[in-house]
Each structure stands twice: as structure tokens, then as C-alpha cells.
Design an enzyme around this catalytic site. Structure first.
Site, short mmCIF file in Angstrom:
data_model
loop_
_atom_site.label_atom_id
_atom_site.label_comp_id
_atom_site.label_asym_id
_atom_site.label_seq_id
_atom_site.Cartn_x
_atom_site.Cartn_y
_atom_site.Cartn_z
N TRP A 113 0.85 -1.21 0.00
CA TRP A 113 0.00 0.00 0.00
C TRP A 113 0.87 1.24 0.00
CZ3 TRP A 113 -4.76 -0.43 -1.46
CH2 TRP A 113 -5.63 0.67 -1.37
N ASP A 163 -0.26 11.82 -0.18
CA ASP A 163 -1.31 12.78 0.19
C ASP A 163 -2.61 12.05 0.56
OD1 ASP A 163 -2.29 11.91 -2.26
OD2 ASP A 163 -2.09 13.85 -3.27
N GLU A 166 -3.24 9.17 -1.54
CA GLU A 166 -2.22 8.13 -1.53
C GLU A 166 -1.39 8.21 -2.80
OE1 GLU A 166 -5.19 4.88 -0.44
OE2 GLU A 166 -4.50 5.52 1.53
N GLU A 322 -17.97 6.24 -3.30
CA GLU A 322 -16.77 7.06 -3.18
C GLU A 322 -16.78 8.18 -4.22
OE1 GLU A 322 -12.95 5.26 -4.53
OE2 GLU A 322 -12.28 5.70 -2.47
C1 BGC Z 1 -8.58 7.29 -1.12
C2 BGC Z 1 -8.20 7.60 0.30
C3 BGC Z 1 -9.06 6.83 1.28
C4 BGC Z 1 -9.13 5.37 0.93
C5 BGC Z 1 -10.14 4.62 1.77
C6 BGC Z 1 -8.56 5.79 -1.33
O1 BGC Z 1 -8.91 5.52 -2.64
O2 BGC Z 1 -7.66 7.90 -1.99
O3 BGC Z 1 -8.34 8.96 0.58
O4 BGC Z 1 -8.54 7.00 2.57
O5 BGC Z 1 -9.48 5.21 -0.42
O6 BGC Z 1 -11.40 5.20 1.69
#
Ligand code: BGC
Length: 383
Positions: A113, A163, A166, A322
Site C-alpha cells: 500500500w 497525500d 495516496e 466514493e
Molecule cells: C482514497 C483515500 C481513502 C481510501 C479509503 C482511497 O482511494 O484515496 O483517501 O482513505 O481510499 O477510503
């Protein structure tokens, strides 16, 4: 006056979060999504706990902070080692820093990760202090973990890291700095910290503000990373709920204005120009952060529009995703991600939490005391 928190979607949001919180206290990011299942993030979780705290789910939020605290205290020797190394000018490599996410049992994950991210550690500090202030709870319960986190951040805040998304680990991200500074300022204002750490925390937070003022602004608005001119949807959080910059300050106003112009289409906010993840769609949680910034600046009607857009992304089971694909930055990239990780993470608990958080800001029954970040935080912040 609309009672936002009584809507079926609000009730469903709170019910989902409470039901999915694990016996250990962790909040799963998304229970079934391939790449997230089995993990809880400090970033998502701290904002989820903050929302639960604001709507009066005190025990749920406290249980998440207990989980954070256990995760940290279980690693006390490792964190001490990181701090010692950093102090002696030998900062450990990315893979030896604390990860962004943990299994529900509090272990590091086995999967690869993009783990070195500092923002979540600042956000948990901010959220736990706000929670204790809001509900007059004793912070001593979390004190050892709070002090460890303060030391970890004061010795590491200036390092480039991944950030909120990620990505871009070779930069120092302004929203990460905002989370760290808000966390340090919250702890400073609480008086809970060991005396020996107070000066270091104050110094780090004021250096962060000076750094953002010098290298984190372009045309008067906050930027994605130090030295860039670009924007990022996460910057709305620096205005509200974190209060790193004042919502009515010039920087706050210009940042809101540019987030609207460059990243928001019909109420749906993108992460950043150039985003290719699932084609770079619009994120309901980012519309909610922008709505919180507008509400803090007094533009309640725009905040309501952003809320309505975010709410409109719910599916027929009242689950929030999301992101949605109605307006894509990189349409050609969508299929590749669907093939790699499956369909978009739904429900995403962080989306539900931010809808509740904005709903609370718009709901006349929630007292301002429950919502407000401490005003002292803005001392020395970019204006
Ligand atoms: C996002 C992160 C988030 C994670 C879990 C990722 O795709 O970029 O901001 O913490 O998903 O929700």
C-alpha cells in the site's frame, strides 16, 4: 427550517456507520470493496468519528479513538525509535514510518500500500480533542497516544509523504500540513500535553503556518503541494472543519472560489485536475467539505446545493459511493480501474460521514458549540 438529520438518508448513514463499526472500534472504509475490505484508515476514521461525535453518537466516536490509541500504544517502542532517529538526523525510510491504515485488529496490513501518510495522525488528534471539548470528556483516557502522536508529528511534519489520495509521495501537501497543524493546535489548546512537548508542538505548528504562507499559496489561494499552483479538493477541509485558515479570510475566500471554478461541476467536486482514478469522477465527500467551507463563510444556500448534490449520488439502497461518473476528467481510464478493482467503493463510510457532518451544520437543532473548531487555531495562519 429543514431538519437534515431526520432525512431517510441521514438515518441510513448513521445506521450503516454504527452497524459496520467493528467490535474493536474500527470503522471499515468500505466493507465490500476489494482493495479496502478489512482495513480502517486514520484519515477516513477520524472524520467519521468527528461526524458521529457531532450528531451525538458519543460512544461510537470514543470507541474509535480507543482503537487509534491502542494501535499507537501497541507500537510505542517503534514510534520512540522513529522519533529518536528523526531527532538525530537519520529519518527512517517511508516503509518504516507508521502506515495510513490498519486491520481491524490493529495490525499492519500484508498487502502493498501507499502507506506513509501523515495527515491522518494530525486529524485523529484534532478529532479526539474536539470530541472531548464538545462532550466534556476527560482526555486523559487517550493521553499517552496523543503525546506519542504529537512527538511523531513534530519530528516528521516537514517530510514529503503520500497525500489524502495516496499519491505524489515526493511532495509536501498543503492539506496534510493543515491536518497536522490543526491537530497540534487542538492538543495545545486542550492543555493535556506533557509539559516537555508544548514548546515543540507550538514551534512545529507555527513553522507549518509560515511554510504554507511562503510556499503553499498561489494567487492568494491554497495549493495542492508546496511550490505548486494547482488545487486539490481536499483543501476545503483546511477551511472547514479544520479551521486552519479562516473561512472569511482572503485565503479562505479565494480557495473556495477556485475550488468552485476549477474543480466543481453542478455541485460535484473533483479531487484534482489530472485525476485518472476510475476516470476522475466527482466525490460526494468533497462536495460536503466544500459545503462546510461555504457554511463556515456564511453562504448557507450554496452549502445546501452542495448537500443536495452529494445526497443525489445515493443508490436505491441509500448507500453513498466514493465517486460518481457523471462528469469524468479522464473517461478513458475508467474501464481500466473497474477491471483492476471492480465497481466503485459503495458504501463508502467516509461519504456517509461527511453527508452527516454537512447535514449537522445545516440542521437548526445542532448547537454551534458542537460544530465550531477552536478559533485560536487561526493564530498566525494564512489570511
Ligand atoms: C482514497 C483515500 C481513502 C481510501 C479509503 C482511497 O482511494 O484515496 O483517501 O482513505 O481510499 O477510503
Amino acid at each position: 427550517m429543514q431538519r437534515y438529520l431526520d432525512s431517510p438518508l441521514s438515518r441510513r448513514s448513521a445506521e450503516l456507520i454504527l452497524r459496520l463499526q467493528t467490535p474493536e472500534g474500527a470503522y471499515p472504509a468500505s466493507p465490500t470493496f476489494s482493495a479496502y475490505a478489512g482495513y480502517s484508515w486514520f484519515r477516513d476514521g477520524a472524520f467519521i468519528a468527528d461526524s458521529m461525535s457531532v450528531i451525538g453518537e458519543i460512544e461510537s466516536a470514543s470507541r474509535f479513538f480507543d482503537w487509534c490509541s491502542r494501535v499507537l500504544v501497541d507500537r510505542v517502542d517503534h514510534v520512540r525509535w522513529i522519533i529518536t532517529q528523526a531527532r538525530s538526523g537519520r529519518p527512517p525510510g517511508h516503509d518504516q514510518m507508521l502506515p495510513a491504515r490498519f486491520t481491524f485488529a490493529g495490525h499492519n496490513g500484508d498487502d502493498e500500500w501507499w502507506d506513509f501518510q501523515l495527515d491522518g495522525y494530525g486529524t485523529w488528534l484534532w478529532a479526539v480533542v474536539e470530541h472531548s471539548r464538545r462532550h466534556a470528556l476527560d482526555l486523559d483516557r487517550w493521553e499517552p497516544a496523543i503525546s506519542m502522536t504529537v512527538e511523531y508529528l513534530t519530528t516528521s511534519w516537514s517530510r514529503p509523504c503520500y497525500d489524502w489520495w495516496e499519491e505524489h509521495s515526493d511532495h509536501v501537501h498543503v492539506s496534510t500540513l493543515a491536518c497536522v497543524s490543526a491537530g497540534l493546535d487542538a492538543v495545545l489548546s486542550s492543555g493535556v500535553m506533557e509539559a516537555g512537548l508544548v514548546d515543540a508542538a507550538r514551534e512545529a505548528s507555527s513553522q507549518i503556518k509560515a511554510t504554507v504562507f511562503e510556499r503553499g499559496l498561489s494567487d492568494g489561494h491554497l495549493v495542492k503541494w508546496l511550490g505548486s499552483t494547482a488545487l486539490d479538493g481536499s483543501l476545503a477541509a483546511a477551511i472547514a472543519p479544520l479551521g486552519f485558515v479562516g473561512a472569511r479570510s482572503i485565503v479562505g475566500q479565494r480557495t473556495i472560489d477556485q475550488l468552485e471554478r476549477q474543480l466543481t461541476v453542478d455541485g460535484g467536486t473533483h479531487r484534482y485536475l489530472g485525476d485518472t482514478f476510475y476516470g476522475g469522477g466527482q466525490w460526494p465527500l468533497l462536495s460536503c467539505f466544500l459545503g462546510l467551507a461555504h457554511a463556515a463563510a456564511g453562504d448557507v444556500s450554496r452549502a445546501r446545493e452542495l448537500y443536495d448534490w452529494a445526497a443525489s449520488t445515493a443508490n436505491s439502497d441509500l448507500e453513498l459511493p466514493e465517486q460518481v461518473g457523471g462528469h469524468l476528467i479522464a473517461p478513458g481510464m475508467r474501464a481500466e480501474w473497474v477491471e483492476r478493482w471492480g465497481s466503485i467503493a459503495t458504501p463508502l463510510l467516509w461519504s456517509h460521514a461527511m453527508l452527516l457532518r454537512l447535514g449537522a451544520a445545516l440542521d437548526p437543532r445542532i448547537p454551534p458549540h458542537n460544530l465550531a473548531a477552536r478559533s485560536g487555531r487561526e493564530e498566525g495562519a494564512p489570511r
